[in-house]
Write a protein that holds these residues in place. Structure first.
Motif, short mmCIF file in Angstrom:
data_model
loop_
_atom_site.label_atom_id
_atom_site.label_comp_id
_atom_site.label_asym_id
_atom_site.label_seq_id
_atom_site.Cartn_x
_atom_site.Cartn_y
_atom_site.Cartn_z
N TRP A 157 65.10 66.86 -28.96
CA TRP A 157 64.43 68.09 -29.35
C TRP A 157 65.21 68.60 -30.53
CZ3 TRP A 157 60.19 70.56 -27.10
CH2 TRP A 157 59.90 71.82 -27.59
N TRP A 158 64.53 68.99 -31.58
CA TRP A 158 65.29 69.46 -32.73
C TRP A 158 65.00 70.93 -33.03
CZ3 TRP A 158 66.17 71.58 -37.41
CH2 TRP A 158 67.44 71.32 -37.94
N GLY A 159 66.06 71.64 -33.27
CA GLY A 159 65.96 73.02 -33.71
C GLY A 159 65.78 73.98 -32.55
N VAL A 171 55.45 68.08 -39.62
CA VAL A 171 56.39 66.98 -39.44
C VAL A 171 57.57 67.24 -40.37
CG1 VAL A 171 56.82 64.51 -39.69
CG2 VAL A 171 54.60 65.31 -38.87
N ASP A 172 58.76 67.13 -39.81
CA ASP A 172 60.00 67.27 -40.61
C ASP A 172 60.81 66.04 -40.30
OD1 ASP A 172 62.75 67.59 -40.99
OD2 ASP A 172 62.92 69.18 -39.49
N THR A 173 61.03 65.20 -41.28
CA THR A 173 61.86 64.03 -40.97
C THR A 173 63.15 64.07 -41.78
OG1 THR A 173 61.39 62.28 -42.59
CG2 THR A 173 59.68 62.74 -40.93
N GLY A 174 64.16 63.44 -41.25
CA GLY A 174 65.44 63.37 -41.94
C GLY A 174 66.02 61.98 -41.80
N LEU A 175 66.13 61.29 -42.92
CA LEU A 175 66.74 59.95 -42.93
C LEU A 175 68.16 60.12 -43.48
CD1 LEU A 175 66.43 56.76 -42.79
CD2 LEU A 175 65.71 56.87 -45.15
N THR A 198 71.80 73.08 -43.22
CA THR A 198 72.26 71.98 -42.35
C THR A 198 71.22 70.87 -42.27
OG1 THR A 198 71.29 72.99 -40.40
CG2 THR A 198 73.57 73.55 -40.87
N ALA A 199 70.05 71.11 -42.82
CA ALA A 199 68.99 70.11 -42.80
C ALA A 199 67.97 70.48 -43.86
CB ALA A 199 68.34 70.06 -41.42
N GLY A 200 67.13 69.50 -44.19
CA GLY A 200 66.14 69.73 -45.23
C GLY A 200 65.15 70.83 -44.89
N MET A 201 65.07 71.18 -43.61
CA MET A 201 64.05 72.14 -43.22
C MET A 201 64.35 73.59 -43.63
SD MET A 201 64.75 73.07 -39.29
CE MET A 201 63.94 74.62 -39.60
N HIS A 202 65.63 73.91 -43.84
CA HIS A 202 65.95 75.33 -44.11
C HIS A 202 65.17 75.96 -45.23
CE1 HIS A 202 68.82 76.07 -41.16
NE2 HIS A 202 69.42 74.93 -41.44
N LEU A 209 75.17 70.42 -45.09
CA LEU A 209 76.53 70.51 -44.59
C LEU A 209 76.50 70.95 -43.13
CD1 LEU A 209 79.61 70.56 -45.76
CD2 LEU A 209 79.40 72.96 -45.26
N ARG A 210 77.18 70.20 -42.29
CA ARG A 210 77.29 70.55 -40.86
C ARG A 210 78.73 70.39 -40.44
NH1 ARG A 210 72.31 67.18 -38.01
NH2 ARG A 210 70.70 68.05 -39.36
N THR A 211 79.23 71.37 -39.70
CA THR A 211 80.61 71.18 -39.24
C THR A 211 80.70 71.05 -37.73
OG1 THR A 211 80.87 73.56 -39.41
CG2 THR A 211 81.80 72.26 -41.19
N TRP A 239 67.24 57.87 -38.53
CA TRP A 239 66.10 58.71 -38.96
C TRP A 239 65.64 59.53 -37.78
CZ3 TRP A 239 61.90 56.06 -42.52
CH2 TRP A 239 61.22 57.05 -43.25
N ASN A 240 65.28 60.75 -38.08
CA ASN A 240 64.78 61.64 -37.05
C ASN A 240 63.46 62.23 -37.50
OD1 ASN A 240 64.51 63.36 -34.92
ND2 ASN A 240 66.18 64.74 -35.52
N ASN A 241 62.41 61.99 -36.72
CA ASN A 241 61.12 62.60 -37.06
C ASN A 241 60.86 63.73 -36.07
OD1 ASN A 241 61.13 60.25 -38.54
ND2 ASN A 241 58.97 59.81 -38.21
N VAL A 242 60.85 64.94 -36.60
CA VAL A 242 60.66 66.10 -35.73
C VAL A 242 59.21 66.56 -35.83
CG1 VAL A 242 61.47 68.41 -35.15
CG2 VAL A 242 63.02 66.81 -36.26
N PHE A 243 58.65 66.78 -34.66
CA PHE A 243 57.27 67.27 -34.64
C PHE A 243 57.32 68.75 -34.35
CE2 PHE A 243 57.27 62.75 -33.24
CZ PHE A 243 56.87 62.26 -34.48
N GLU A 297 73.66 63.75 -47.56
CA GLU A 297 72.34 63.92 -48.15
C GLU A 297 71.30 63.48 -47.13
OE1 GLU A 297 72.13 62.61 -52.54
OE2 GLU A 297 74.01 61.79 -51.78
N MET A 298 70.22 64.22 -47.08
CA MET A 298 69.16 63.89 -46.14
C MET A 298 67.86 63.65 -46.89
SD MET A 298 67.69 66.18 -43.03
CE MET A 298 69.07 66.14 -41.93
N LEU A 299 67.34 62.43 -46.73
CA LEU A 299 66.04 62.13 -47.32
C LEU A 299 64.98 62.59 -46.33
CD1 LEU A 299 67.04 58.56 -48.49
CD2 LEU A 299 66.41 60.43 -50.02
N1 SER Z 1 65.58 68.53 -39.02
C1 SER Z 1 65.81 67.22 -38.53
C2 SER Z 1 67.28 66.85 -38.57
O1 SER Z 1 68.05 67.55 -39.13
C3 SER Z 1 65.03 66.21 -39.32
O2 SER Z 1 65.09 66.49 -40.67
O3 SER Z 1 67.65 65.86 -38.02
#
Ligand code: SER
Length: 592
Positions: free
Chosen positions: A159-161, A224-228, A39-43, A67-69, A201-205, A85-87
């Motif tokens: 807050w993310w995650g 740092v995990d960011t998602g554009l 669901t995000a680049g972090m997985h 993919l998120r539903t 864009w979301n910058n997660v610390f 797609e998440m950069l």
């Molecule tokens: N994990 C965060 C998000 O999905 C940033 O990549 O928004």
């Protein structure tokens, strides 16, 4: 700016700043039971966020398929998608808030040339688990963002995650693009969903880990995990009205226009967008190297929902058969250079879409007729829970479809009542599975119960393939297998057996609820039920119905849903007496 230019610009920007480019991981997460899809680049990076060393170092950049539903109901507006797609850029225990915010600011204002006054940001307001994020806010202030455009929100917003129930998480700072639309009211701000502010864009610390008891502990390493959001940013860069007006969707929507003979204009906009989004998502799931097939569990179930929803809209707009696979070809053509797996798996994608269309077409046709009839009879604007449940339970017609049909007519459904009936039904089949019935099943373990349902499907399938002369002569079920004896006066040919297997597996794949009703023997016969043990029953009999596959007088118990059987396989066919044949079959893992 083209899609490719945007991907490249982002990746190069971070490569120039010491990041290593990693390829997109599969949409189906590996060894991560906490989520069904990436669901995000972090997985794919979870082990490294938790402190494991990444072979490419501490700074990474990627473009990840996601993919998120959870937002599926929003799809149809200008920004929401299921597949996207998440950069992302990553610091694994390297730089932290100030540098990360500096990178984002530089990329957006200097490289994408978005005017700084079009950008608003949000930071975490603080609570018992973690303090207010002044460090992030100060970084924004230093870059010249005025306090009026720095908002503080609680966990729900900032807050993310963790992505599943447990794992790495932390406060984030989100970057919003102001579309320039009028404020929807005096309180309109980034958290508002009116569409004026688009989160890009979301910058997660990521400095915390949440455990299964809900406790947050500090991670030894600050990440740092960011998602554009790729599609959204492309939309901003090209100044188009919605993500669906970018080059990523234009050819898909053109094809939908062509197939349905309807314009991408009101009142069809939402339907076109849903079809385009869902089929793009389905194509990526099927086209993944770990591609799954539509089914009734896990990833397969989500995939099935996406496909069936797209199918329903296509049908409504008058598209011909096989339109889904035609659209999938366009998606593949559009993306194959960036995601070559789509072309590699093209045949599988097409086949699965066509197959699912066929399976669903059958269920839907009968369900739709019955649902429409029920809704036509509604007097007071409300569809009773029992009616909605019957559509689901007896006809396998999905609740969300009944809901949509009802909404179109301004009719509401007693959803709580529906869920109550559903729970009761589950409970009944659970209790049923534990009891001993006089119907002949000596052992009512879950396995034998499922095999019993398989026996009904087998009889129905045999009658479809070999004709109405087939009748059950007897059956014997152990926890391992089903033995079924029936009247028939010649060998059953291998291709006929294959057809029978196929019919049963189709019924399993459709996930049909097994319905049960009590009625008199006469009524049961009049309803077309079959049954050979008439003399064993009193006046009232139970009739088990499996969609339009089978209707049989029987004592039970049965599986709640055909999906529980997983799979069906015939192991042997033989003669046991003149005019009587015997089939041995298995289900579940043994049938794979
Ligand atoms: N994990 C965060 C998000 O999905 C940033 O990549 O928004």
């Amino acid at each position: 700016m083209t899609a490719n230019e945007l991907r490249q610009l982002f990746i190069n920007f971070f490569i120039e700043r010491g990041h290593k480019h990693i390829p997109s991981a599969s949409l189906i997460p590996e060894n991560d039971p906490s989520v069904l899809f990436t669901t995000a680049g972090m997985h794919p990076l979870v082990p490294y966020l938790l402190g494991e060393r990444h072979p490419l170092g501490k700074r990474l950049v990627d473009c990840q398929k996601c993919l998120r539903t959870d937002d599926i109901d929003e799809v149809g507006n200008t920004t929401h998608l299921t597949f996207f797609e998440m950069l992302g850029n990553w610091s694994l225990g390297d730089y932290f808030k100030k540098e990360s915010i500096g990178f984002s600011h530089e990329f957006l204002t200097k490289y994408l040339k978005i005017p700084q006054d079009k950008i608003s940001v949000t930071c975490f307001a603080g609570d018992d688990d973690a303090p207010r994020d002044d460090e992030a806010a100060d970084a924004w202030r230093e870059l010249g963002y005025p306090d009026e455009r720095i908002y503080f929100y609680p966990k729900k917003e900032n807050w993310w995650g963790p992505a599943g129930q447990t794992g790495p998480c932390g406060p984030d700072t989100e970057i919003f693009y102001d579309t320039g639309a009028e404020k929807c009211g005096p309180d309109c701000q980034p958290s508002c969903s009116c569409g004026k502010y688009v989160e890009i864009w979301n910058n997660v610390f990521m400095q915390y880990s949440k455990d299964d008891k809900g406790k947050f502990t500090l991670l030894s390493q600050k990440n740092v995990d960011t998602g554009l959001g790729f599609e959204r940013t492309l939309c901003v860069m090209n100044n188009v009205a919605s993500v669906f007006d970018t080059e990523l969707f234009v050819p898909i929507i053109k094809k939908i226009e062509e197939l349905t003979g309807t314009k991408y204009a009101e009142p069809n906009v939402r339907a076109h967008r849903i079809i385009a989004d869902h089929l793009r998502a389905a194509t990526f799931v099927l086209g993944d190297d770990k591609g799954v097939s539509p089914s009734n569990t896990d990833q397969g179930y989500i995939l099935r929902r996406l496909i069936r929803r797209a199918y329903r809209y296509l049908t409504q707009l008058g598209a011909p058969d096989r339109s889904m696979s035609v659209i999938a070809r366009i998606v593949i053509e559009n993306y194959k250079d960036i995601y070559p797996e789509l072309e590699r798996n093209q045949e599988f994608v097409i086949k699965q879409l066509d197959r699912e269309e066929e399976l669903f077409g059958r269920t839907l046709e009968s369900g739709m007729k019955i649902a429409t009839k029920e809704l036509d009879f509604v007097q007071n604007g409300k569809l009773a829970a029992a009616k909605a449940f019957k559509l689901y339970d007896t006809y396998g017609f999905p609740l969300e479809f009944t809901q949509e049909l009802a909404a179109e007519r301004g009719i509401t459904i007693d959803i709580d009542g529906f869920h109550r009936l559903y729970a009761e039904h589950q409970e009944k089949s659970r209790v049923g599975a534990q009891q001993k019935f006089k119907g002949g099943l000596a052992d009512n373990s879950e396995e034998t119960t499922k095999l019993h349902t398989a026996a009904h499907l087998l009889q129905a399938a045999l009658r479809r393939v070999l004709g109405d002369s087939v009748f059950q002569k007897g059956s014997n079920i152990t926890a391992e297998r089903l033995r079924f004896d029936f009247s028939f006066d010649r060998r059953v040919e291998p291709d006929e057996l294959a057809k029978v297997e196929c019919i049963v597996n189709d019924a399993i794949a459709l996930g049909i609820p097994v319905g049960c009703a009590e009625m008199s023997v006469q009524d049961a016969k009049a309803a077309g039920a079959i049954g050979i043990f008439d003399d064993k029953y009193g006046d009232n009999v139970k009739v088990y119905t499996i969609g339009d596959y089978s209707k049989e007088i029987c004592g039970g118990p049965h599986a709640a849903n055909t999906a529980d059987l997983i799979r069906f396989k015939i192991k042997k066919e033989e003669s046991i007496a003149a005019g009587v044949r015997r089939i041995k079959a298995v289900i579940g893992d043994a049938a794979k």
